[in-house]
Motif scaffolding. Structure first.
Motif, PDB file in Angstrom:
ATOM      1  N   ILE A 224      23.158  64.272  -7.897  1.00 34.09           N
ATOM      2  CA  ILE A 224      22.150  64.421  -7.130  1.00 34.09           C
ATOM      3  C   ILE A 224      21.844  65.795  -6.825  1.00 34.09           C
ATOM      4  CG2 ILE A 224      21.005  63.441  -4.899  1.00 34.09           C
ATOM      5  CD1 ILE A 224      23.278  61.594  -4.729  1.00 34.09           C
ATOM      6  N   GLY A 225      20.752  66.338  -7.359  1.00 29.55           N
ATOM      7  CA  GLY A 225      20.287  67.644  -6.737  1.00 29.55           C
ATOM      8  C   GLY A 225      20.066  67.939  -5.262  1.00 29.55           C
ATOM      9  N   THR A 226      20.685  69.187  -4.843  1.00 34.18           N
ATOM     10  CA  THR A 226      20.613  69.291  -3.374  1.00 34.18           C
ATOM     11  C   THR A 226      19.245  70.680  -3.453  1.00 34.18           C
ATOM     12  OG1 THR A 226      21.688  70.148  -1.440  1.00 34.18           O
ATOM     13  CG2 THR A 226      22.400  70.974  -3.615  1.00 34.18           C
ATOM     14  N   ARG A 227      18.617  70.584  -2.143  1.00 33.20           N
ATOM     15  CA  ARG A 227      17.801  71.770  -2.038  1.00 33.20           C
ATOM     16  C   ARG A 227      18.200  72.308  -0.794  1.00 33.20           C
ATOM     17  NH1 ARG A 227      12.436  67.530  -2.483  1.00 33.20           N
ATOM     18  NH2 ARG A 227      12.819  66.858  -4.731  1.00 33.20           N
TER      19      ARG A 227
ATOM     20  N   ARG B 223      17.663  67.259   5.746  1.00 30.72           N
ATOM     21  CA  ARG B 223      16.640  66.502   5.606  1.00 30.72           C
ATOM     22  C   ARG B 223      15.811  66.795   4.138  1.00 30.72           C
ATOM     23  NH1 ARG B 223      15.172  63.801  10.143  1.00 30.72           N
ATOM     24  NH2 ARG B 223      15.925  64.881  12.096  1.00 30.72           N
ATOM     25  N   GLU B 224      15.838  67.680   3.589  1.00 29.08           N
ATOM     26  CA  GLU B 224      15.151  68.262   2.234  1.00 29.08           C
ATOM     27  C   GLU B 224      15.907  67.554   1.144  1.00 29.08           C
ATOM     28  OE1 GLU B 224      17.589  72.119   3.409  1.00 29.08           O
ATOM     29  OE2 GLU B 224      17.250  70.279   4.291  1.00 29.08           O
ATOM     30  N   ASP B 225      17.017  66.868   1.496  1.00 31.16           N
ATOM     31  CA  ASP B 225      17.648  66.226   0.369  1.00 31.16           C
ATOM     32  C   ASP B 225      17.532  64.875   0.446  1.00 31.16           C
ATOM     33  OD1 ASP B 225      18.760  68.402  -0.995  1.00 31.16           O
ATOM     34  OD2 ASP B 225      20.634  68.230   0.104  1.00 31.16           O
ATOM     35  N   ILE B 226      16.548  64.405   1.367  1.00 26.55           N
ATOM     36  CA  ILE B 226      16.517  63.196   1.336  1.00 26.55           C
ATOM     37  C   ILE B 226      15.634  62.291   0.260  1.00 26.55           C
ATOM     38  CG2 ILE B 226      15.126  61.115   2.873  1.00 26.55           C
ATOM     39  CD1 ILE B 226      15.711  62.642   5.399  1.00 26.55           C
ATOM     40  N   ALA B 227      14.619  63.087  -0.540  1.00 29.98           N
ATOM     41  CA  ALA B 227      13.741  62.803  -1.503  1.00 29.98           C
ATOM     42  C   ALA B 227      14.796  62.320  -2.895  1.00 29.98           C
ATOM     43  CB  ALA B 227      12.866  63.724  -1.896  1.00 29.98           C
ATOM     44  N   PRO B 228      15.538  63.390  -3.023  1.00 31.90           N
ATOM     45  CA  PRO B 228      16.551  62.970  -4.311  1.00 31.90           C
ATOM     46  C   PRO B 228      17.645  62.007  -4.091  1.00 31.90           C
ATOM     47  CG  PRO B 228      17.187  65.328  -3.288  1.00 31.90           C
ATOM     48  CD  PRO B 228      15.753  64.856  -2.651  1.00 31.90           C
ATOM     49  N   ASN B 229      17.928  61.850  -2.712  1.00 31.28           N
ATOM     50  CA  ASN B 229      18.952  60.768  -2.485  1.00 31.28           C
ATOM     51  C   ASN B 229      18.173  59.341  -2.342  1.00 31.28           C
ATOM     52  OD1 ASN B 229      21.915  61.332  -1.523  1.00 31.28           O
ATOM     53  ND2 ASN B 229      20.795  63.266  -0.909  1.00 31.28           N
TER      54      ASN B 229
ATOM     55  N   PHE C 214       7.054  57.000   3.928  1.00 35.62           N
ATOM     56  CA  PHE C 214       8.560  56.935   3.990  1.00 35.62           C
ATOM     57  C   PHE C 214       9.165  58.376   4.240  1.00 35.62           C
ATOM     58  CE2 PHE C 214      12.966  57.097   3.082  1.00 35.62           C
ATOM     59  CZ  PHE C 214      13.401  56.013   4.032  1.00 35.62           C
ATOM     60  N   LEU C 215       9.022  59.342   3.308  1.00 34.58           N
ATOM     61  CA  LEU C 215       9.355  60.744   3.391  1.00 34.58           C
ATOM     62  C   LEU C 215       8.867  61.274   4.739  1.00 34.58           C
ATOM     63  CD1 LEU C 215       9.488  61.653  -0.477  1.00 34.58           C
ATOM     64  CD2 LEU C 215      11.416  61.190   1.140  1.00 34.58           C
ATOM     65  N   GLU C 216       7.514  61.027   4.918  1.00 29.14           N
ATOM     66  CA  GLU C 216       7.033  61.782   6.040  1.00 29.14           C
ATOM     67  C   GLU C 216       7.779  61.363   7.380  1.00 29.14           C
ATOM     68  OE1 GLU C 216       2.879  60.646   7.826  1.00 29.14           O
ATOM     69  OE2 GLU C 216       2.537  62.340   6.461  1.00 29.14           O
ATOM     70  N   PHE C 217       8.267  60.183   7.371  1.00 30.22           N
ATOM     71  CA  PHE C 217       8.942  59.732   8.649  1.00 30.22           C
ATOM     72  C   PHE C 217      10.393  60.059   8.615  1.00 30.22           C
ATOM     73  CE2 PHE C 217      12.223  56.427   9.717  1.00 30.22           C
ATOM     74  CZ  PHE C 217      12.004  56.608  11.207  1.00 30.22           C
ATOM     75  N   ALA C 218      11.152  60.096   7.200  1.00 29.92           N
ATOM     76  CA  ALA C 218      12.505  60.226   7.063  1.00 29.92           C
ATOM     77  C   ALA C 218      12.846  61.797   7.364  1.00 29.92           C
ATOM     78  CB  ALA C 218      12.772  59.760   5.788  1.00 29.92           C
ATOM     79  N   GLU C 219      11.806  62.575   6.891  1.00 27.65           N
ATOM     80  CA  GLU C 219      12.116  64.068   6.828  1.00 27.65           C
ATOM     81  C   GLU C 219      11.854  64.795   8.318  1.00 27.65           C
ATOM     82  OE1 GLU C 219      11.723  64.871   2.138  1.00 27.65           O
ATOM     83  OE2 GLU C 219      10.056  65.381   3.422  1.00 27.65           O
TER      84      GLU C 219
END
Length: 529
Positions: free
Chosen positions: A180-183, A359-365, A391-396
């Motif tokens: 999983i890539g990390t940002r 939070r920036e790693d939520i998308a790749p995860n 979903f990402l708008e809420f999750a991040e």
């Protein structure tokens, strides 16, 4: 030049006819494009006469070369330990001055063991120079010097090697992050350091962080990396220390002999022995009892321990990885954890951040969890474009505290993917899931005791650094905030004594600044209530 006398090659033949033969140490000083100003020649005492002859012959062909003879006290040229020790001592005592001189290490002469030792000492920079290899001329009987090749062991100078090493390091870091890539720059730095430690050290490691931050998965990845590099031969053994107590803990970890306690019908080897030559991961290590801690300390230091009820010691050589979300220093102060054990396992400590700190790693995860779902169930599920954006708008965003970290995210993806119509997650599904999460987190907040509020809302990287005094004070502040209708109302309760002594009061501002010290915002705090 540093070199070893070749008892056969440097001898050639007796008398004047020796000049008809190629002798590496002498030939090395005959090259017009390689001027040797000083030759440090090591020789075994039985060959002192030959060493003197070689010295005189070098002076003859190269008057500008000073030859210094050194007796090598090694008695067995094939004893690796002895040869390396003597050459290492010579290198440490030698007054190298790399700023003023260049050094070459001749590896054509001497036993193969000695050549290997010179290579190792040069590669490790104990000898700050390059290797030189010589070769005879094409004609068998000739006085020509032959050829030589200088070998620089600074691998960073070789582009293809450096590129390969960089790729290997990237592959290893990718292994540690499960691909999983990390940002997140801080997490990237942690993984880089973890990669270096995992491949260079067999000492105990500690993985700290909140529940669900991925300590167990990281421990497994460290093992996979060490296994791929052939640094361990044994298995990966994992145990959650919170699930074992008393005799059960002793038996599970250290094994027992038949009849050690009621129900012990046969011998049990125990997890420490099962982890021999491998990795033992003790999750929730802070939950071990003091007796188990004492035995674990001895097993780490001496590689030996006594099974429960036994009178014969067992042995195991394993690497320990401990995981916990507790403050072990605080546990030591409270008498719940041994200070000597903490000192032994606290050499390499890594604090894994929670999901809110990445939070920036939520998308790749998110993509990783969907792929894991596909592998488990055989069903491929995707988000619609709008559903993923929602979903990402809420999750991040700040409204998602993610108290369960990656376990929460896994549960979310599992629910969404299982119920997705036709393998496509919709906007309505995401909206309903967000409402479910908010309700769950609100109930979790309301049901938390004072002791748990900090771990719920304070970023993990901040929470683990709090002193006991700050923690107690902050817990009380959070308890008041949980029930207060506004920032000002909470401030009035918290500052009801000191505000009476002030001519001008601003309770809300005082409380806002206090919360900011811990990375907290009133509106984000209340959004989870």
């Amino acid at each position: 030049m540093l070199g070893l006398l070749g008892s056969t090659l440097d001898r050639g033949t007796a008398g004047p006819r020796r000049w008809e033969h190629w002798r590496p140490s002498v030939a090395l000083c005959q090259h017009e494009d390689l001027v040797v100003s000083r030759f440090e020649l090591l020789f075994a005492e039985p060959h002192a006469s030959l060493a003197a002859t070689v010295r005189d012959d070098i002076r003859h062909v190269s008057p500008e070369t000073e030859v210094r003879l050194h007796v090598d006290a090694t008695t067995d040229p094939w004893d690796f330990e002895s040869v390396y020790a003597h050459l290492h001592d010579f290198a440490r005592a030698y007054p190298f001055d790399p700023e003023a001189e260049d050094y070459l290490v001749h590896i054509t002469t001497g036993s193969h063991v000695a050549q290997i030792c010179l290579f190792l000492l040069t590669e490790s920079r104990h000898i700050p120079g390059c290797l030189v290899q010589t070769s005879p001329p094409r004609r068998t009987r000739a006085i020509e010097p032959g050829g030589y090749q200088v070998i620089d062991l600074d691998l960073s100078k070789y582009d293809r090697i450096a590129t390969r090493f960089a790729k290997d390091e990237l592959d290893e870091r990718t292994m540690l992050t499960s691909g999983i890539g990390t940002r997140n720059a801080a997490f990237e730095g942690l993984v880089t350091m973890l990669d270096r430690v995992a491949t260079r050290s067999a000492a105990p490691m500690l993985l700290l962080g909140p529940t669900g931050a991925g300590k167990s998965r990281m421990a497994r990845r460290v093992y996979d990396l060490k296994k791929a590099r052939r640094l361990v031969r044994g298995p990966f053994v994992e145990v959650n220390c919170a699930t074992i107590r008393g005799d059960a803990a002793m038996s599970a970890l250290f094994g027992h002999v038949r009849g050690a306690f009621t129900g012990a019908l046969r011998d049990r080897p125990g997890l420490l022995r099962s982890a021999n030559e491998g990795v033992l991961f003790l999750d929730e290590i802070a939950e071990l009892g003091l007796d188990e801690q004492a035995m674990l300390l001895r097993a780490l230091e001496e590689k030996r321990f006594l099974p429960l009820g036994g009178d014969r010691e067992a042995s195991s050589d394993f690497q320990l990885i401990g995981g916990t979300n507790r403050d072990l220093s605080q546990a030591v102060r409270e008498g719940r954890f041994r200070d000597d054990l903490l000192a032994r396992i606290n050499l390499w400590t890594f604090r894994l951040p929670g999901l809110v700190d990445r939070r920036e790693d939520i998308a790749p995860n998110l993509a990783y969890e969907l792929e894991q779902f596909r592998q488990r169930t055989g069903t491929a599920v995707t988000f619609s474009t709008e559903a993923r954006r929602l979903f990402l708008e809420f999750a991040e965003g700040p409204d998602a505290p993610w108290p369960g970290n990656f376990r929460d995210l896994n549960a979310v993806v599992t629910r969404l993917a299982t119920l997705a119509p036709g393998g496509r997650i919709t906007v309505d599904q995401v909206a309903a899931e967000i409402a479910t999460l908010r309700a769950l987190w609100r109930e979790s907040w309301a049901g938390h005791t004072r002791d748990g509020l900090i771990d719920l809302v304070v970023p993990a990287g901040t929470a683990v650094t709090l002193d006991r005094f700050d923690r107690a004070q902050l817990e009380d502040v959070l308890t008041v905030c949980r029930s207060a209708p506004s920032l000002s109302a909470a401030g009035r309760v918290l500052f009801d004594r000191s505000r009476a002594r002030k001519q001008s009061v601003n309770d809300a501002d005082r409380l806002r600044k206090y919360l900011a010290r811990f990375g907290l915002d009133w509106h984000e705090l209340k959004a989870s209530v």
